[in-house]
Design a protein around this motif. Structure first.
Motif, PDB file in Angstrom:
ATOM      1  N   GLY A   1      61.087  17.883  18.325  1.00  0.00           N
ATOM      2  CA  GLY A   1      60.983  19.332  18.252  1.00  0.00           C
ATOM      3  C   GLY A   1      60.395  19.936  19.513  1.00  0.00           C
ATOM      4  O   GLY A   1      60.829  21.003  19.969  1.00  0.00           O
ATOM      5  N   LEU A   2      59.402  19.270  20.091  1.00  0.00           N
ATOM      6  CA  LEU A   2      58.831  19.761  21.344  1.00  0.00           C
ATOM      7  C   LEU A   2      59.870  19.745  22.461  1.00  0.00           C
ATOM      8  O   LEU A   2      59.936  20.676  23.280  1.00  0.00           O
ATOM      9  CB  LEU A   2      57.624  18.902  21.747  1.00  0.00           C
ATOM     10  N   LEU A   3      60.679  18.694  22.495  1.00  0.00           N
ATOM     11  CA  LEU A   3      61.721  18.612  23.520  1.00  0.00           C
ATOM     12  C   LEU A   3      62.773  19.694  23.319  1.00  0.00           C
ATOM     13  O   LEU A   3      63.281  20.265  24.294  1.00  0.00           O
ATOM     14  CB  LEU A   3      62.376  17.219  23.495  1.00  0.00           C
ATOM     15  N   VAL A   4      63.089  19.990  22.061  1.00  0.00           N
ATOM     16  CA  VAL A   4      64.039  21.070  21.776  1.00  0.00           C
ATOM     17  C   VAL A   4      63.494  22.400  22.269  1.00  0.00           C
ATOM     18  O   VAL A   4      64.229  23.222  22.840  1.00  0.00           O
ATOM     19  CB  VAL A   4      64.352  21.127  20.269  1.00  0.00           C
ATOM     20  N   GLN A   5      62.216  22.635  22.060  1.00  0.00           N
ATOM     21  CA  GLN A   5      61.604  23.880  22.525  1.00  0.00           C
ATOM     22  C   GLN A   5      61.607  23.983  24.049  1.00  0.00           C
ATOM     23  O   GLN A   5      61.586  25.083  24.599  1.00  0.00           O
ATOM     24  CB  GLN A   5      60.184  24.015  21.983  1.00  0.00           C
ATOM     25  N   ALA A   6      61.646  22.820  24.728  1.00  0.00           N
ATOM     26  CA  ALA A   6      61.712  22.815  26.194  1.00  0.00           C
ATOM     27  C   ALA A   6      63.143  22.923  26.696  1.00  0.00           C
ATOM     28  O   ALA A   6      63.363  22.957  27.905  1.00  0.00           O
ATOM     29  CB  ALA A   6      61.087  21.528  26.736  1.00  0.00           C
ATOM     30  N   CYS A   7      64.099  22.998  25.794  1.00  0.00           N
ATOM     31  CA  CYS A   7      65.512  22.960  26.171  1.00  0.00           C
ATOM     32  C   CYS A   7      66.068  24.362  26.416  1.00  0.00           C
ATOM     33  O   CYS A   7      66.003  24.879  27.538  1.00  0.00           O
ATOM     34  CB  CYS A   7      66.299  22.224  25.097  1.00  0.00           C
ATOM     35  N   GLU A   8      66.607  25.002  25.387  1.00  0.00           N
ATOM     36  CA  GLU A   8      67.326  26.257  25.580  1.00  0.00           C
ATOM     37  C   GLU A   8      66.437  27.372  26.128  1.00  0.00           C
ATOM     38  O   GLU A   8      66.827  28.103  27.045  1.00  0.00           O
ATOM     39  CB  GLU A   8      67.983  26.693  24.275  1.00  0.00           C
ATOM     40  N   ALA A   9      65.239  27.526  25.581  1.00  0.00           N
ATOM     41  CA  ALA A   9      64.377  28.631  26.009  1.00  0.00           C
ATOM     42  C   ALA A   9      63.951  28.468  27.467  1.00  0.00           C
ATOM     43  O   ALA A   9      63.904  29.446  28.227  1.00  0.00           O
ATOM     44  CB  ALA A   9      63.149  28.730  25.105  1.00  0.00           C
ATOM     45  N   THR A  10      63.639  27.244  27.875  1.00  0.00           N
ATOM     46  CA  THR A  10      63.221  27.030  29.256  1.00  0.00           C
ATOM     47  C   THR A  10      64.404  27.132  30.207  1.00  0.00           C
ATOM     48  O   THR A  10      64.275  27.658  31.320  1.00  0.00           O
ATOM     49  CB  THR A  10      62.507  25.675  29.406  1.00  0.00           C
ATOM     50  N   ALA A  11      65.567  26.659  29.773  1.00  0.00           N
ATOM     51  CA  ALA A  11      66.781  26.842  30.577  1.00  0.00           C
ATOM     52  C   ALA A  11      67.048  28.330  30.777  1.00  0.00           C
ATOM     53  O   ALA A  11      67.420  28.777  31.874  1.00  0.00           O
ATOM     54  CB  ALA A  11      67.969  26.170  29.898  1.00  0.00           C
ATOM     55  N   ALA A  12      66.866  29.101  29.712  1.00  0.00           N
ATOM     56  CA  ALA A  12      67.073  30.544  29.800  1.00  0.00           C
ATOM     57  C   ALA A  12      66.084  31.184  30.767  1.00  0.00           C
ATOM     58  O   ALA A  12      66.461  32.037  31.587  1.00  0.00           O
ATOM     59  CB  ALA A  12      66.937  31.178  28.419  1.00  0.00           C
ATOM     60  N   LEU A  13      64.831  30.793  30.686  1.00  0.00           N
ATOM     61  CA  LEU A  13      63.811  31.391  31.557  1.00  0.00           C
ATOM     62  C   LEU A  13      64.082  31.046  33.019  1.00  0.00           C
ATOM     63  O   LEU A  13      63.989  31.919  33.900  1.00  0.00           O
ATOM     64  CB  LEU A  13      62.422  30.910  31.137  1.00  0.00           C
ATOM     65  N   ALA A  14      64.430  29.799  33.293  1.00  0.00           N
ATOM     66  CA  ALA A  14      64.745  29.413  34.669  1.00  0.00           C
ATOM     67  C   ALA A  14      65.995  30.129  35.161  1.00  0.00           C
ATOM     68  O   ALA A  14      66.035  30.640  36.290  1.00  0.00           O
ATOM     69  CB  ALA A  14      64.926  27.898  34.757  1.00  0.00           C
ATOM     70  N   GLY A  15      67.029  30.193  34.317  1.00  0.00           N
ATOM     71  CA  GLY A  15      68.259  30.862  34.707  1.00  0.00           C
ATOM     72  C   GLY A  15      68.058  32.340  34.949  1.00  0.00           C
ATOM     73  O   GLY A  15      68.578  32.912  35.926  1.00  0.00           O
ATOM     74  N   ASN A  16      67.293  32.998  34.092  1.00  0.00           N
ATOM     75  CA  ASN A  16      67.019  34.427  34.273  1.00  0.00           C
ATOM     76  C   ASN A  16      66.168  34.682  35.521  1.00  0.00           C
ATOM     77  O   ASN A  16      66.310  35.717  36.176  1.00  0.00           O
ATOM     78  CB  ASN A  16      66.324  34.993  33.035  1.00  0.00           C
ATOM     79  N   THR A  17      65.311  33.742  35.852  1.00  0.00           N
ATOM     80  CA  THR A  17      64.523  33.876  37.076  1.00  0.00           C
ATOM     81  C   THR A  17      65.431  33.826  38.303  1.00  0.00           C
ATOM     82  O   THR A  17      65.279  34.619  39.244  1.00  0.00           O
ATOM     83  CB  THR A  17      63.448  32.774  37.150  1.00  0.00           C
ATOM     84  N   LEU A  18      66.406  32.922  38.293  1.00  0.00           N
ATOM     85  CA  LEU A  18      67.381  32.880  39.385  1.00  0.00           C
ATOM     86  C   LEU A  18      68.158  34.189  39.477  1.00  0.00           C
ATOM     87  O   LEU A  18      68.402  34.709  40.576  1.00  0.00           O
ATOM     88  CB  LEU A  18      68.343  31.712  39.181  1.00  0.00           C
ATOM     89  N   LEU A  19      68.558  34.730  38.321  1.00  0.00           N
ATOM     90  CA  LEU A  19      69.297  35.999  38.314  1.00  0.00           C
ATOM     91  C   LEU A  19      68.484  37.127  38.938  1.00  0.00           C
ATOM     92  O   LEU A  19      68.988  37.913  39.745  1.00  0.00           O
ATOM     93  CB  LEU A  19      69.678  36.386  36.886  1.00  0.00           C
ATOM     94  N   HIS A  20      67.214  37.215  38.560  1.00  0.00           N
ATOM     95  CA  HIS A  20      66.392  38.305  39.069  1.00  0.00           C
ATOM     96  C   HIS A  20      66.074  38.134  40.550  1.00  0.00           C
ATOM     97  O   HIS A  20      65.937  39.123  41.283  1.00  0.00           O
ATOM     98  CB  HIS A  20      65.139  38.467  38.219  1.00  0.00           C
TER      99      HIS A  20
END
Length: 377
Positions: free
Chosen positions: A235-254
């Protein structure tokens, strides 16, 4: 810059479609300011958008993370994915899961964010296939590096070789995807297979370092089922998956749009983007009993869509914590770690030649009802 604002009457946007809208924030701001809690008849959901209302829902004892009569999504029930899902602390309420939660949260607190960033840099070298930095490779890094880094920090054997690391991260992503209401039959089956693989992997893994050995020892002393410990490690690894990918990807976008300052440390940028363009836009709560909530009488069985991104338009939770990481008893305990992992992922991609301006010109958002995840094309 962001696309032109949309009005609150735009028929192309609603509390669910806002997640992947080009710029939902004027809409969210309008809801948070003028419609902080309301019933959306078309969606069949109550909607909490104001910061006070979001906090009240997330703190209310009758607001549960799952419908009381449906602890596991029906499409997962009876499969390894359903068994794993049913053991997750973050998907359960009640005293039965409190002892393990009391062990997991201090364990996460022992992981230093700066050490996490250092390990991510080393593991990026392991994952580096020494090939051209295509959009597909960038997407892969977003979903792999944070998961592999957290697994390594916990003491799991992912740093053996690139294939092992990629397999572990791929199965975590497949299990995460199967939990989505948008998952088709193939994705659900892939999630069941992934849950089986992950369970076997953890059963065979012998952590030589990291906090997992101490966690297992403390859990045994407390009479906690070893399967529950393994499930919540996944479960911890799952929480590090989509949400963290989203945060990193959105940071690149901004970075590419110029809405955050280039040259700032990526970890700092990720913390800013967690507020500016939250990776997790909403969550849901289900009423276990009739209740008075935000000035309304809500019936048992009703669902509330909690717009974390709308509350974020007003300010931070408790004045210091991004709303995207939740609030109350189910708040994510790894907010600082997630921001560090997202920043380290951005740093690794920039070091390999990623061009944020080019990425911002060619992307779409992955279909989702709650996570804002860029997919670069």
């Amino acid at each position: 810059m962001l696309p032109a604002a949309v009005s609150d009457t735009d028929p192309a946007i609603d509390p669910l479609s806002a997640v992947t809208h080009p710029d939902p924030y004027p809409y969210y701001r309008e809801l948070a300011t003028h419609r902080p809690f309301f019933r959306d008849q078309r969606l069949g959901l109550w909607v909490a958008a104001g910061a006070r209302e979001v906090a009240e829902v997330l703190s209310h004892p009758e607001c549960r993370v799952r419908p009381p009569a449906q602890p596991v999504p029906p499409v997962l029930a009876g499969s390894p994915a359903g068994d794993l899902f049913g053991r997750l602390i973050r998907m359960n309420d009640g005293a039965a899961h409190a002892p393990l939660k009391g062990l997991l949260m201090p364990m996460l607190a022992t992981i230093d964010a700066s050490i996490a960033a250092h390990r991510a840099a080393a593991l990026a070298e392991l994952l580096d296939a020494d090939t051209a930095l295509s959009a597909g490779r960038i997407n892969g890094f977003l979903f792999t590096l944070p998961v592999v880094t957290l697994a390594d920090l916990l003491g799991l054997p992912v740093a053996v070789d690139r294939a092992t690391a990629a397999a572990a991260a791929g199965h975590v992503a497949a299990f995460a995807a199967a939990q989505s209401p948008l998952a088709d039959a193939n994705a659900v089956q892939a999630g069941a297979d992934a849950a089986q693989w992950l369970g076997n992997w953890l059963a065979d893994a012998v952590p030589a370092a990291g906090p997992l050995p101490s966690l297992h020892q403390a859990a045994r002393a407390a009479g906690i089922d070893a399967q529950a410990v393994s499930a919540n490690t996944i479960g911890l690894l799952v929480q590090a998956c989509e949400a963290t990918a989203a945060l990193a990807g959105n940071t690149l976008l901004h970075l590419g749009r110029g809405t955050v300052r280039a040259g700032t440390a990526p970890e700092v940028l990720a913390a800013q983007v967690a507020v500016l363009d939250p990776p997790v836009q909403n969550t849901r709560r289900f009423l276990a009993a009739d209740a008075r909530l935000c000035g309304h009488d809500i019936k048992a069985g009703d669902a509330v869509l909690v717009l974390l991104a709308a509350a974020s338009c007003i300010g931070m939770a408790d004045g210091k914590r991004p709303w995207t990481f939740g609030h109350g008893r189910h708040a994510c305990p790894g907010d600082r770690l997630a921001q560090a992992l997202a920043g380290a992922t951005v740093r690794a991609l920039l070091a390999r030649g990623a061009d944020p301006a080019a990425l911002a010109r060619a992307f779409r958002y992955r279909p989702s009802l709650n996570a804002r995840i860029p997919h670069f094309c």
